[in-house]
Design a protein around this motif. Sequence first.
Motif, PDB file in Angstrom:
ATOM      1  N   PRO A  64      -5.252 -28.878 -10.206  1.00 56.95           N
ATOM      2  CA  PRO A  64      -4.349 -27.996  -9.465  1.00 56.95           C
ATOM      3  C   PRO A  64      -4.591 -26.541  -9.876  1.00 56.95           C
ATOM      4  N   ALA A  65      -4.896 -25.697  -8.927  1.00 61.27           N
ATOM      5  CA  ALA A  65      -5.207 -24.295  -9.224  1.00 61.27           C
ATOM      6  C   ALA A  65      -4.010 -23.572  -9.831  1.00 61.27           C
ATOM      7  N   GLY A  66      -2.813 -23.935  -9.445  1.00 61.01           N
ATOM      8  CA  GLY A  66      -1.624 -23.276  -9.957  1.00 61.01           C
ATOM      9  C   GLY A  66      -1.316 -23.589 -11.404  1.00 61.01           C
ATOM     10  N   SER A  67      -1.943 -24.629 -11.963  1.00 63.61           N
ATOM     11  CA  SER A  67      -1.665 -24.993 -13.346  1.00 63.61           C
ATOM     12  C   SER A  67      -2.589 -24.298 -14.342  1.00 63.61           C
ATOM     13  N   ILE A  68      -3.584 -23.541 -13.859  1.00 65.67           N
ATOM     14  CA  ILE A  68      -4.507 -22.840 -14.756  1.00 65.67           C
ATOM     15  C   ILE A  68      -3.777 -21.658 -15.385  1.00 65.67           C
ATOM     16  N   GLN A  69      -3.733 -21.632 -16.715  1.00 62.52           N
ATOM     17  CA  GLN A  69      -3.056 -20.563 -17.446  1.00 62.52           C
ATOM     18  C   GLN A  69      -4.030 -19.492 -17.941  1.00 62.52           C
ATOM     19  N   ARG A  70      -5.186 -19.924 -18.442  1.00 62.71           N
ATOM     20  CA  ARG A  70      -6.203 -18.997 -18.939  1.00 62.71           C
ATOM     21  C   ARG A  70      -7.523 -19.739 -19.057  1.00 62.71           C
ATOM     22  N   ALA A  71      -8.558 -19.030 -19.494  1.00 59.00           N
ATOM     23  CA  ALA A  71      -9.878 -19.633 -19.612  1.00 59.00           C
ATOM     24  C   ALA A  71     -10.574 -19.131 -20.872  1.00 59.00           C
ATOM     25  N   LEU A  72     -11.506 -19.939 -21.351  1.00 61.02           N
ATOM     26  CA  LEU A  72     -12.337 -19.592 -22.500  1.00 61.02           C
ATOM     27  C   LEU A  72     -13.788 -19.806 -22.110  1.00 61.02           C
ATOM     28  N   LEU A  73     -14.666 -18.893 -22.517  1.00 61.38           N
ATOM     29  CA  LEU A  73     -16.087 -19.090 -22.280  1.00 61.38           C
ATOM     30  C   LEU A  73     -16.609 -20.060 -23.327  1.00 61.38           C
ATOM     31  N   SER A  74     -17.259 -21.113 -22.884  1.00 62.02           N
ATOM     32  CA  SER A  74     -17.770 -22.103 -23.823  1.00 62.02           C
ATOM     33  C   SER A  74     -19.283 -22.224 -23.734  1.00 62.02           C
ATOM     34  N   GLY A  75     -19.918 -21.340 -23.028  1.00 61.85           N
ATOM     35  CA  GLY A  75     -21.370 -21.330 -22.888  1.00 61.85           C
ATOM     36  C   GLY A  75     -21.749 -20.591 -21.619  1.00 61.85           C
ATOM     37  N   SER A  76     -23.049 -20.424 -21.420  1.00 66.03           N
ATOM     38  CA  SER A  76     -23.493 -19.668 -20.245  1.00 66.03           C
ATOM     39  C   SER A  76     -23.352 -20.459 -18.959  1.00 66.03           C
ATOM     40  N   GLU A  77     -23.221 -21.785 -19.057  1.00 68.40           N
ATOM     41  CA  GLU A  77     -23.136 -22.623 -17.864  1.00 68.40           C
ATOM     42  C   GLU A  77     -21.830 -23.386 -17.770  1.00 68.40           C
ATOM     43  N   GLN A  78     -20.790 -22.917 -18.470  1.00 66.70           N
ATOM     44  CA  GLN A  78     -19.514 -23.617 -18.423  1.00 66.70           C
ATOM     45  C   GLN A  78     -18.367 -22.719 -18.865  1.00 66.70           C
ATOM     46  N   CYS A  97     -27.393 -21.851 -11.648  1.00 62.02           N
ATOM     47  CA  CYS A  97     -26.425 -20.768 -11.820  1.00 62.02           C
ATOM     48  C   CYS A  97     -27.026 -19.682 -12.718  1.00 62.02           C
ATOM     49  N   PRO A  98     -27.072 -18.442 -12.256  1.00 57.83           N
ATOM     50  CA  PRO A  98     -27.585 -17.379 -13.114  1.00 57.83           C
ATOM     51  C   PRO A  98     -26.588 -17.080 -14.229  1.00 57.83           C
ATOM     52  N   ALA A  99     -27.067 -16.485 -15.297  1.00 57.15           N
ATOM     53  CA  ALA A  99     -26.174 -16.097 -16.401  1.00 57.15           C
ATOM     54  C   ALA A  99     -25.298 -14.956 -15.908  1.00 57.15           C
ATOM     55  N   LEU A 100     -24.027 -15.243 -15.704  1.00 52.86           N
ATOM     56  CA  LEU A 100     -23.108 -14.249 -15.171  1.00 52.86           C
ATOM     57  C   LEU A 100     -22.215 -13.712 -16.277  1.00 52.86           C
ATOM     58  N   ASP A 101     -21.693 -12.523 -16.067  1.00 49.04           N
ATOM     59  CA  ASP A 101     -20.801 -11.894 -17.033  1.00 49.04           C
ATOM     60  C   ASP A 101     -19.366 -12.239 -16.671  1.00 49.04           C
ATOM     61  N   PHE A 102     -18.806 -13.260 -17.341  1.00 49.51           N
ATOM     62  CA  PHE A 102     -17.429 -13.669 -17.108  1.00 49.51           C
ATOM     63  C   PHE A 102     -16.481 -13.092 -18.146  1.00 49.51           C
ATOM     64  N   CYS A 130     -20.957 -18.985  -9.180  1.00 48.14           N
ATOM     65  CA  CYS A 130     -21.545 -20.261  -9.587  1.00 48.14           C
ATOM     66  C   CYS A 130     -20.656 -21.385  -9.081  1.00 48.14           C
ATOM     67  N   ARG A 131     -21.267 -22.374  -8.445  1.00 45.87           N
ATOM     68  CA  ARG A 131     -20.525 -23.520  -7.941  1.00 45.87           C
ATOM     69  C   ARG A 131     -20.224 -24.477  -9.089  1.00 45.87           C
ATOM     70  N   ILE A 132     -19.050 -25.057  -9.077  1.00 48.93           N
ATOM     71  CA  ILE A 132     -18.649 -26.008 -10.108  1.00 48.93           C
ATOM     72  C   ILE A 132     -19.282 -27.364  -9.792  1.00 48.93           C
ATOM     73  N   GLU A 133     -20.087 -27.866 -10.713  1.00 49.77           N
ATOM     74  CA  GLU A 133     -20.772 -29.142 -10.538  1.00 49.77           C
ATOM     75  C   GLU A 133     -19.859 -30.318 -10.911  1.00 49.77           C
ATOM     76  N   ARG A 134     -19.137 -30.187 -12.051  1.00 49.89           N
ATOM     77  CA  ARG A 134     -18.256 -31.273 -12.499  1.00 49.89           C
ATOM     78  C   ARG A 134     -17.228 -30.733 -13.472  1.00 49.89           C
ATOM     79  N   PHE A 135     -16.180 -31.519 -13.660  1.00 46.41           N
ATOM     80  CA  PHE A 135     -15.159 -31.233 -14.664  1.00 46.41           C
ATOM     81  C   PHE A 135     -15.240 -32.284 -15.751  1.00 46.41           C
ATOM     82  N   LYS A 136     -15.002 -31.861 -16.986  1.00 41.65           N
ATOM     83  CA  LYS A 136     -14.905 -32.765 -18.125  1.00 41.65           C
ATOM     84  C   LYS A 136     -13.585 -32.487 -18.826  1.00 41.65           C
TER      85      LYS A 136
END
Length: 144
Positions: A64-78, A97-102, A130-136
């Motif tokens: 659910p998009a509304g439940s996202i509170q924040r994000a952490l960078l865990s690598g260049s592809e995730q 996916c190119p290395a993007l500045d998030f 970058c398109r999301i390939e999968r969630f873990k």
Amino acid sequence: MTSVAIWNLLPLLVGLFGAQPGSVGQSVTRLIVQDEVILRIPVQPRPLIRNFQWVEKKGPKCIPAGSIQRALLSGSEQVDFILGDRTRIRAQFDEDCPALDFYGGFYLQPEDERLCAHRDAVHSRMGGSCRIERFKQLVPKFRD
């Protein structure tokens, strides 16, 4: 100073203390433009000391998009999303996916109220996406 002057300055003082530098811009911002929902997600720096490691488990197809509170960078592809119920979900991007500045945050534009793998993308503030390939789903494993 009279008590009337102090009461007149009280809203100004409350406003100054309410806008602490660490709290400004630290929440998800939701913007709706012509029936299109855009979510701006702040990126939180990684904690320096960790007593545990994250173990990946099978994740959901959508969150659910509304439940996202924040994000952490865990690598260049995730990117790791922290949800309102304190669960942590890792979004893994396509291989091309190119290395993007998030680091300055990023945007999400879900088609509905859900963010889904193989459908939605993460958009950098610099213009790339970058398109999301999968969630873990991430589960903490405490170190001995």
